[in-house]
Design a protein around this motif. Structure first.
Motif, PDB file in Angstrom:
ATOM      1  N   LEU A 163       0.825  -1.202   0.000  1.00  0.00           N
ATOM      2  CA  LEU A 163       0.000   0.000   0.000  1.00  0.00           C
ATOM      3  C   LEU A 163       0.867   1.263   0.000  1.00  0.00           C
ATOM      4  O   LEU A 163       0.532   2.262  -0.626  1.00  0.00           O
ATOM      5  CB  LEU A 163      -0.939  -0.011   1.210  1.00  0.00           C
ATOM      6  CG  LEU A 163      -2.041   1.047   1.236  1.00  0.00           C
ATOM      7  CD1 LEU A 163      -2.878   1.007  -0.031  1.00  0.00           C
ATOM      8  CD2 LEU A 163      -2.921   0.862   2.472  1.00  0.00           C
ATOM      9  N   MET A 164       1.988   1.218   0.689  1.00  0.00           N
ATOM     10  CA  MET A 164       2.915   2.344   0.683  1.00  0.00           C
ATOM     11  C   MET A 164       3.465   2.570  -0.715  1.00  0.00           C
ATOM     12  O   MET A 164       3.592   3.713  -1.173  1.00  0.00           O
ATOM     13  CB  MET A 164       4.065   2.078   1.663  1.00  0.00           C
ATOM     14  CG  MET A 164       5.087   3.196   1.727  1.00  0.00           C
ATOM     15  SD  MET A 164       4.379   4.745   2.338  1.00  0.00           S
ATOM     16  CE  MET A 164       5.863   5.745   2.445  1.00  0.00           C
ATOM     17  N   GLN A 165       3.759   1.503  -1.418  1.00  0.00           N
ATOM     18  CA  GLN A 165       4.276   1.642  -2.774  1.00  0.00           C
ATOM     19  C   GLN A 165       3.230   2.210  -3.718  1.00  0.00           C
ATOM     20  O   GLN A 165       3.554   2.908  -4.679  1.00  0.00           O
ATOM     21  CB  GLN A 165       4.790   0.287  -3.269  1.00  0.00           C
ATOM     22  CG  GLN A 165       6.031  -0.199  -2.519  1.00  0.00           C
ATOM     23  CD  GLN A 165       6.496  -1.573  -2.965  1.00  0.00           C
ATOM     24  OE1 GLN A 165       6.430  -1.910  -4.139  1.00  0.00           O
ATOM     25  NE2 GLN A 165       6.970  -2.372  -2.026  1.00  0.00           N
ATOM     26  N   GLU A 166       1.959   1.932  -3.440  1.00  0.00           N
ATOM     27  CA  GLU A 166       0.880   2.490  -4.258  1.00  0.00           C
ATOM     28  C   GLU A 166       0.644   3.961  -3.985  1.00  0.00           C
ATOM     29  O   GLU A 166       0.332   4.734  -4.890  1.00  0.00           O
ATOM     30  CB  GLU A 166      -0.418   1.717  -4.006  1.00  0.00           C
ATOM     31  CG  GLU A 166      -0.476   0.331  -4.618  1.00  0.00           C
ATOM     32  CD  GLU A 166      -0.737   0.355  -6.117  1.00  0.00           C
ATOM     33  OE1 GLU A 166      -0.982   1.448  -6.681  1.00  0.00           O
ATOM     34  OE2 GLU A 166      -0.688  -0.721  -6.729  1.00  0.00           O
ATOM     35  N   THR A 167       0.761   4.367  -2.710  1.00  0.00           N
ATOM     36  CA  THR A 167       0.305   5.697  -2.308  1.00  0.00           C
ATOM     37  C   THR A 167       1.386   6.610  -1.750  1.00  0.00           C
ATOM     38  O   THR A 167       1.254   7.832  -1.812  1.00  0.00           O
ATOM     39  CB  THR A 167      -0.781   5.569  -1.221  1.00  0.00           C
ATOM     40  OG1 THR A 167      -0.190   5.051  -0.014  1.00  0.00           O
ATOM     41  CG2 THR A 167      -1.901   4.649  -1.679  1.00  0.00           C
ATOM     42  N   GLY A 168       2.408   6.046  -1.135  1.00  0.00           N
ATOM     43  CA  GLY A 168       3.425   6.867  -0.481  1.00  0.00           C
ATOM     44  C   GLY A 168       2.942   7.529   0.790  1.00  0.00           C
ATOM     45  O   GLY A 168       3.601   8.440   1.302  1.00  0.00           O
ATOM     46  N   GLY A 169       1.797   7.068   1.340  1.00  0.00           N
ATOM     47  CA  GLY A 169       1.218   7.804   2.458  1.00  0.00           C
ATOM     48  C   GLY A 169       0.702   6.981   3.611  1.00  0.00           C
ATOM     49  O   GLY A 169      -0.223   7.427   4.300  1.00  0.00           O
ATOM     50  N   VAL A 170       1.248   5.778   3.856  1.00  0.00           N
ATOM     51  CA  VAL A 170       0.773   4.980   4.974  1.00  0.00           C
ATOM     52  C   VAL A 170       1.950   4.445   5.789  1.00  0.00           C
ATOM     53  O   VAL A 170       3.092   4.413   5.325  1.00  0.00           O
ATOM     54  CB  VAL A 170      -0.099   3.779   4.495  1.00  0.00           C
ATOM     55  CG1 VAL A 170      -1.365   4.267   3.837  1.00  0.00           C
ATOM     56  CG2 VAL A 170       0.701   2.884   3.554  1.00  0.00           C
ATOM     57  N   HIS A 171       1.636   4.029   7.011  1.00  0.00           N
ATOM     58  CA  HIS A 171       2.624   3.432   7.902  1.00  0.00           C
ATOM     59  C   HIS A 171       2.486   1.917   7.887  1.00  0.00           C
ATOM     60  O   HIS A 171       1.435   1.374   7.539  1.00  0.00           O
ATOM     61  CB  HIS A 171       2.431   3.948   9.328  1.00  0.00           C
ATOM     62  CG  HIS A 171       2.722   5.403   9.492  1.00  0.00           C
ATOM     63  ND1 HIS A 171       3.996   5.930   9.391  1.00  0.00           N
ATOM     64  CD2 HIS A 171       1.906   6.461   9.750  1.00  0.00           C
ATOM     65  CE1 HIS A 171       3.956   7.235   9.591  1.00  0.00           C
ATOM     66  NE2 HIS A 171       2.699   7.584   9.797  1.00  0.00           N
ATOM     67  N   ALA A 172       3.546   1.244   8.305  1.00  0.00           N
ATOM     68  CA  ALA A 172       3.541  -0.214   8.374  1.00  0.00           C
ATOM     69  C   ALA A 172       3.957  -0.666   9.764  1.00  0.00           C
ATOM     70  O   ALA A 172       4.817  -0.055  10.405  1.00  0.00           O
ATOM     71  CB  ALA A 172       4.485  -0.820   7.334  1.00  0.00           C
ATOM     72  N   ALA A 173       3.327  -1.745  10.225  1.00  0.00           N
ATOM     73  CA  ALA A 173       3.695  -2.395  11.482  1.00  0.00           C
ATOM     74  C   ALA A 173       3.980  -3.850  11.159  1.00  0.00           C
ATOM     75  O   ALA A 173       3.117  -4.560  10.630  1.00  0.00           O
ATOM     76  CB  ALA A 173       2.567  -2.286  12.505  1.00  0.00           C
ATOM     77  N   ALA A 174       5.193  -4.289  11.465  1.00  0.00           N
ATOM     78  CA  ALA A 174       5.627  -5.639  11.094  1.00  0.00           C
ATOM     79  C   ALA A 174       5.884  -6.478  12.334  1.00  0.00           C
ATOM     80  O   ALA A 174       6.426  -5.989  13.336  1.00  0.00           O
ATOM     81  CB  ALA A 174       6.898  -5.566  10.248  1.00  0.00           C
ATOM     82  N   TRP A 175       5.510  -7.755  12.244  1.00  0.00           N
ATOM     83  CA  TRP A 175       5.842  -8.729  13.283  1.00  0.00           C
ATOM     84  C   TRP A 175       7.042  -9.528  12.805  1.00  0.00           C
ATOM     85  O   TRP A 175       7.043 -10.067  11.696  1.00  0.00           O
ATOM     86  CB  TRP A 175       4.662  -9.647  13.558  1.00  0.00           C
ATOM     87  CG  TRP A 175       4.958 -10.694  14.608  1.00  0.00           C
ATOM     88  CD1 TRP A 175       5.033 -12.046  14.438  1.00  0.00           C
ATOM     89  CD2 TRP A 175       5.198 -10.460  16.003  1.00  0.00           C
ATOM     90  NE1 TRP A 175       5.310 -12.665  15.634  1.00  0.00           N
ATOM     91  CE2 TRP A 175       5.421 -11.715  16.613  1.00  0.00           C
ATOM     92  CE3 TRP A 175       5.256  -9.299  16.780  1.00  0.00           C
ATOM     93  CZ2 TRP A 175       5.692 -11.845  17.960  1.00  0.00           C
ATOM     94  CZ3 TRP A 175       5.522  -9.436  18.134  1.00  0.00           C
ATOM     95  CH2 TRP A 175       5.737 -10.687  18.714  1.00  0.00           C
TER      96      TRP A 175
END
Length: 275
Positions: A163-175
């Motif tokens: 989604l970040m690659q699509e929009t450039g405007g979101v955060h990610a939380a990874a386990w």
């Protein structure tokens, strides 16, 4: 168990198309851009609306579970008996049925709370309601080779940020596993929403949160540290800087907090805490 309402469309992509004009080097070009979607999401407990958060309308069941757990609405995922998602074009509602004792406790401290993508305490009218005194974490069950684990997580995160690659405007939380392998990633326009989605997913799948760590594509704000400490997560790593309050919460809880994580560097903000 989650039930999607009849009015619910298929899972949303998390972005919408908008007509734009790009200006570069003196030239203008009309185009269609993908913009991160943000809608109000109401969380309703036993028929009473408790909070409205601005969030990306994906993984809303996990989001609701995670919020209920990280905000102390319920003591455990087992206290959530039912979860129904109503997804509409411009808003969403998630209705949860929770144990009576948790609902009574919620009503005792219920407040009007409106969340925004950059704010975790909007609507709170008392400093005491912030709950800034985390319980001490038990001794860590994992050992982490920080240089190797953080390098691996840093190198791998981008590939999971569709989604970040699509929009450039979101955060990610990874386990991540103790050696830094990324197992699951959730994205949202709000950094705390992304973490809630991740924690909700882990809870729904009965994954022991003491046996890995969280890697975030954001700064380490206080609410992220508080949520992680409440879930007994032993290590919180972020790409950007933490706040002073996040460091204080991590120190009180005995949770390792590191920031500015790159493939070859990081900053340890709790050097006295081993893991």
């Amino acid at each position: 168990m989650v039930a999607m309402s009849e009015e619910t469309p298929v899972e949303r992509a998390g972005f919408v198309e908008r007509a734009i004009v790009r200006h570069r080097a003196g030239e203008s070009l009309a185009a269609i851009d993908h913009v991160a979607e943000e809608i109000p999401v109401a969380l309703v407990f036993n028929g009473i609306s408790h909070v409205v958060m601005m969030a990306t309308p994906r993984d809303l069941e996990a989001f609701a579970y995670g919020f209920a757990l990280t905000e102390g609405v319920v003591a455990s995922a087992a206290a959530i008996f039912d979860c129904e998602v109503f997804l509409r074009p411009d808003s969403a509602e998630v209705a949860l049925t929770i144990a009576q004792e948790d609902f009574v406790r919620l009503k005792d401290r219920r407040r009007a709370l409106t969340g925004r993508s950059g704010c975790g305490v909007c609507g709170i009218d008392s400093i005491d309601m912030l709950d800034l005194r985390p319980e001490a974490l038990p001794p860590a069950l994992i050992q982490v080779d920080l240089p190797a684990a953080l390098a691996r997580a840093s190198a791998g995160l981008r590939a999971h940020q569709a989604l970040m690659q699509e929009t450039g405007g979101v955060h990610a939380a990874a386990w991540c596993t103790p050696d830094g392998e990324i197992v699951q990633v959730f994205e949202d326009i709000g950094r705390h929403n992304g973490l809630d989605k991740l924690i909700g997913h882990l809870a729904l799948h009965a994954i022991d949160m003491r046996l890995g760590f969280v890697f975030l594509s954001s700064r380490g704000s206080y609410e992220l540290a508080r949520k992680a400490a409440r879930m007994r997560i032993p290590l919180l790593a972020t790409i950007s800087a933490p706040s002073s309050l996040a460091i204080s919460i991590a120190t009180q809880a005995g949770m390792k907090l590191v920031g500015f994580c790159r493939q070859d560097a990081w900053v340890d903000y709790t050097p006295d805490i081993g893991i």
